[in-house]
Design a protein around this motif. Structure first.
Motif, short mmCIF file in Angstrom:
data_model
loop_
_atom_site.label_atom_id
_atom_site.label_comp_id
_atom_site.label_asym_id
_atom_site.label_seq_id
_atom_site.Cartn_x
_atom_site.Cartn_y
_atom_site.Cartn_z
N LYS A 198 41.46 32.47 21.88
CA LYS A 198 42.91 32.35 21.81
C LYS A 198 43.31 31.03 22.47
O LYS A 198 42.55 30.45 23.24
N GLU A 199 44.51 30.58 22.15
CA GLU A 199 44.98 29.32 22.71
C GLU A 199 45.55 29.53 24.10
O GLU A 199 46.60 30.15 24.27
N GLY A 200 44.84 29.03 25.11
CA GLY A 200 45.35 29.11 26.47
C GLY A 200 46.51 28.15 26.68
O GLY A 200 46.41 26.97 26.31
N GLU A 201 47.58 28.64 27.26
CA GLU A 201 48.75 27.79 27.51
C GLU A 201 48.78 27.28 28.94
O GLU A 201 49.27 26.18 29.19
N LEU A 202 48.30 28.08 29.88
CA LEU A 202 48.24 27.69 31.28
C LEU A 202 46.92 28.15 31.87
O LEU A 202 46.40 29.21 31.52
N VAL A 203 46.38 27.37 32.80
CA VAL A 203 45.22 27.77 33.58
C VAL A 203 45.53 27.44 35.03
O VAL A 203 46.07 26.38 35.34
N ARG A 204 45.21 28.37 35.95
CA ARG A 204 45.51 28.18 37.37
C ARG A 204 44.42 28.80 38.23
O ARG A 204 43.96 29.91 37.98
N TRP A 205 44.03 28.08 39.29
CA TRP A 205 43.09 28.59 40.29
C TRP A 205 43.84 29.41 41.33
O TRP A 205 45.01 29.15 41.62
N SER A 206 43.14 30.36 41.92
CA SER A 206 43.69 31.06 43.08
C SER A 206 43.65 30.11 44.27
O SER A 206 43.01 29.05 44.23
N VAL A 207 44.33 30.48 45.35
CA VAL A 207 44.40 29.62 46.54
C VAL A 207 43.00 29.40 47.13
O VAL A 207 42.66 28.30 47.56
N THR A 208 42.17 30.44 47.14
CA THR A 208 40.83 30.33 47.70
C THR A 208 39.83 29.75 46.71
O THR A 208 38.72 29.37 47.09
N GLY A 209 40.21 29.68 45.45
CA GLY A 209 39.28 29.19 44.44
C GLY A 209 38.25 30.21 44.02
O GLY A 209 37.26 29.86 43.37
N SER A 210 38.46 31.48 44.35
CA SER A 210 37.50 32.52 44.03
C SER A 210 37.71 33.12 42.64
O SER A 210 36.88 33.87 42.15
N CYS A 211 38.84 32.81 42.01
CA CYS A 211 39.10 33.27 40.65
C CYS A 211 40.12 32.35 40.02
O CYS A 211 40.72 31.49 40.68
N PHE A 212 40.34 32.52 38.72
CA PHE A 212 41.38 31.74 38.04
C PHE A 212 41.96 32.59 36.92
O PHE A 212 41.40 33.62 36.52
N VAL A 213 43.13 32.16 36.44
CA VAL A 213 43.79 32.89 35.36
C VAL A 213 44.02 31.96 34.18
O VAL A 213 44.20 30.75 34.34
N VAL A 214 43.99 32.55 33.00
CA VAL A 214 44.36 31.86 31.76
C VAL A 214 45.50 32.65 31.15
O VAL A 214 45.39 33.86 30.94
N GLN A 215 46.60 31.97 30.85
CA GLN A 215 47.78 32.62 30.30
C GLN A 215 47.97 32.23 28.84
O GLN A 215 47.81 31.07 28.46
N CYS A 216 48.29 33.24 28.02
CA CYS A 216 48.62 33.01 26.61
C CYS A 216 49.80 33.92 26.25
O CYS A 216 49.66 35.16 26.29
N ARG A 217 50.93 33.33 25.99
CA ARG A 217 52.15 34.05 25.67
C ARG A 217 52.48 35.08 26.74
O ARG A 217 52.81 34.70 27.85
N ALA A 218 52.35 36.39 26.50
CA ALA A 218 52.69 37.39 27.50
C ALA A 218 51.47 37.99 28.17
O ALA A 218 51.57 39.01 28.86
N THR A 219 50.32 37.36 28.01
CA THR A 219 49.07 37.90 28.54
C THR A 219 48.46 36.98 29.59
O THR A 219 48.45 35.75 29.41
N ILE A 220 47.97 37.58 30.68
CA ILE A 220 47.26 36.84 31.72
C ILE A 220 45.87 37.46 31.86
O ILE A 220 45.72 38.66 32.06
N GLU A 221 44.85 36.62 31.75
CA GLU A 221 43.47 37.07 31.94
C GLU A 221 42.96 36.49 33.26
O GLU A 221 43.08 35.28 33.50
N ILE A 222 42.40 37.34 34.10
CA ILE A 222 41.87 36.93 35.39
C ILE A 222 40.34 36.89 35.31
O ILE A 222 39.71 37.89 34.94
N TYR A 223 39.78 35.73 35.66
CA TYR A 223 38.33 35.52 35.59
C TYR A 223 37.77 35.21 36.97
O TYR A 223 38.44 34.62 37.82
N THR A 224 36.51 35.60 37.17
CA THR A 224 35.77 35.14 38.35
C THR A 224 35.28 33.73 38.07
O THR A 224 35.39 33.22 36.94
#
Length: 465
Positions: A242-268
């Motif tokens: 899917k087309e990721g619109e935003l990507v952001r790291w957590s403050v500690t850098g232990s995970c990150f999120v990819v956002q697409c429209r109304a969905t947020i996926e959290i990855y290690t």
């Protein structure tokens, strides 16, 4: 504005003035061992493309720029708009005279047309907020001296709209564009250190790991790419589907999120999908932040529903993030959310005065800029809270698109030396007197490009997405 060619890699340091603007060139990148990429050193990355890669979970043992971590006592909010206007506000905090607590203030310090097309990205350098970078649909990255209210020049390396700007450190700027590339600039002379290529389409978003070693990017090609910022090259990529619109790291850098429209996926960090969050409405901005009360992090989600939802990120990775509070007050979609920790002045009305807090700033298509105090969020929430703004600025209908928060003056207590306040370094090897600092606050209305006012065209209709 007079424009010159991009400085060669081995040339002398360029003068920092309005003649800085660089033309689109194919500057040969530095060699692999070039010391000009003076970001924190990282171990060699694996060769070739991979489906996933592991990155450091924290910034421990990372050699970085020597920095004294002193919280600022004030802050600056800079917001861009579809109308090409750039708004600058100074935020201050004073003890409340009527009741225990603090009063937050937002005062405009500049408003001016900064580009010839809508402003899509804005970023301030860390550790003092000296540099301000703005990116536009006009394909230009403009650099400003935020302390002196002065334009430095335009970086015209991209051949597409600028989608995001971030400072990995106070000495480097990373940009992404619809032309499918990312660019790493050196702030000393604004030379292009690397042009990072790999996406097969527009780059929508970029996120820099807290260690400063690597960056992630997502784009229209539906891929997630990892970049080694020390070597200036790609280190891994994976298909998202899917087309990721935003990507952001957590403050500690232990995970990150990819956002697409109304969905947020959290990855290690090793690309294992932990959770999928389906938000009630279309999302425009996400931001991780450390709690003021309690421990751990929260995730801010600004969306079409006119508010910022605060998701609790549980220490147990098996627990699904849940909404524990909402920041309300806007009458239209929230376009951007940013946060900054600041020092608080002593308060006589409080028996145990707080020393610091975190302010959360938002901008909306309703033309308003809001400031919230994260201390309003308790350590434990038994029911969903509503948090209201502690300060507001109304641009009277301007369609705001992006925002950044710059650090203001360091706290008086930390900045006092032998009973005297330190004077601000002007970035030219000497310190400004208070009179010189005051002159730098005259605003940018009379600066313009080559002391001329830039006539602006009317912006087209707003892209609802």
């Amino acid at each position: 504005m007079h424009k010159t060619s991009a400085p060669e890699r081995k040339s002398k340091k360029a003068k920092v003035d309005k003649s800085l603007a660089t033309k689109r060139t194919n500057t040969p990148p530095p060699t692999e061992s070039n010391p000009e990429l003076d970001l924190p050193v990282s171990p060699p990355s694996p060769k070739g493309k991979q489906k996933a890669a592991t990155v450091p979970a924290s910034n421990k043992n990372v050699r970085s720029e020597p920095t004294t971590f002193v919280l600022p006592s004030s802050f600056k909010v800079v917001a861009g708009s579809y109308e090409k206007l750039l708004y600058g506000l100074e935020g201050t905090v004073t003890p409340s005279s009527s009741a225990p607590g603090y009063t937050f203030h937002l005062n405009p310090i500049f408003i001016f047309p900064a580009h010839v097309s809508c402003i899509k990205a804005v970023a301030a350098s860390p550790n003092g907020g000296k540099w301000l970078a703005t990116g536009s649909a006009d394909e230009i990255v403009k650099v400003w001296d935020l302390r002196r209210r002065k334009e430095i020049g335009g970086l015209m390396h991209h051949e597409g709209s600028i989608t995001e700007l971030q400072f990995p450190s106070r000495s480097h700027l990373l940009s992404s564009s619809e032309d499918g590339t990312l660019c790493l600039f050196r702030a000393r002379d604004w030379a292009v250190l690397r042009s990072l290529k790999g996406h097969k389409g527009a780059v929508n978003s970029v996120a820099i790991h807290p260690s400063g070693k690597v960056a992630l990017s997502v784009g229209k090609d539906k891929t997630l790419r990892m970049w080694d910022l020390m070597r200036g090259k790609g280190s891994a990529s994976t298909k998202l589907g899917k087309e990721g619109e935003l990507v952001r790291w957590s403050v500690t850098g232990s995970c990150f999120v990819v956002q697409c429209r109304a969905t947020i996926e959290i990855y290690t960090t090793d690309m294992v999908l932990q959770h999928i969050i389906t938000h009630p409405s279309r999302i425009h901005s996400v931001k991780f932040c450390t709690r003021v009360n309690g421990t751990g992090e929260v995730l801010f989600v600004g969306a079409e529903d006119k508010k910022v939802s605060i998701y609790e990120i549980h220490e147990d990775p098996e627990k699904i993030p849940t909404v524990i509070a909402e920041m309300v007050g806007h009458s239209n979609r929230v376009k951007a959310v940013e946060a900054l920790a600041i020092a608080l002045p002593p308060s006589e009305n409080q028996k145990s005065a707080r020393l610091s807090t975190t302010i959360v700033c938002t901008v909306s298509s309703d033309g308003k800029i809001h400031v919230y105090d994260l201390a309003s969020l308790p350590a434990h929430c038994e029911e969903k809270l509503e948090i209201h703004p502690v300060a507001e600025y109304d641009t009277k209908g301007t369609r705001l698109t992006c925002m950044t928060i710059a650090e203001g003056e360091p706290s008086e207590i930390a900045n006092a030396v032998n009973g005297k306040r330190k004077r601000a370094d002007n970035g030219h090897g000497h310190e400004d007197s208070e009179e010189e600092q005051h002159e730098g606050l005259e605003g940018w209305h009379s600066q313009g490009e080559d002391d001329g006012e830039d006539k602006q065209e009317e912006e087209g209709s707003e892209d609802e997405e």
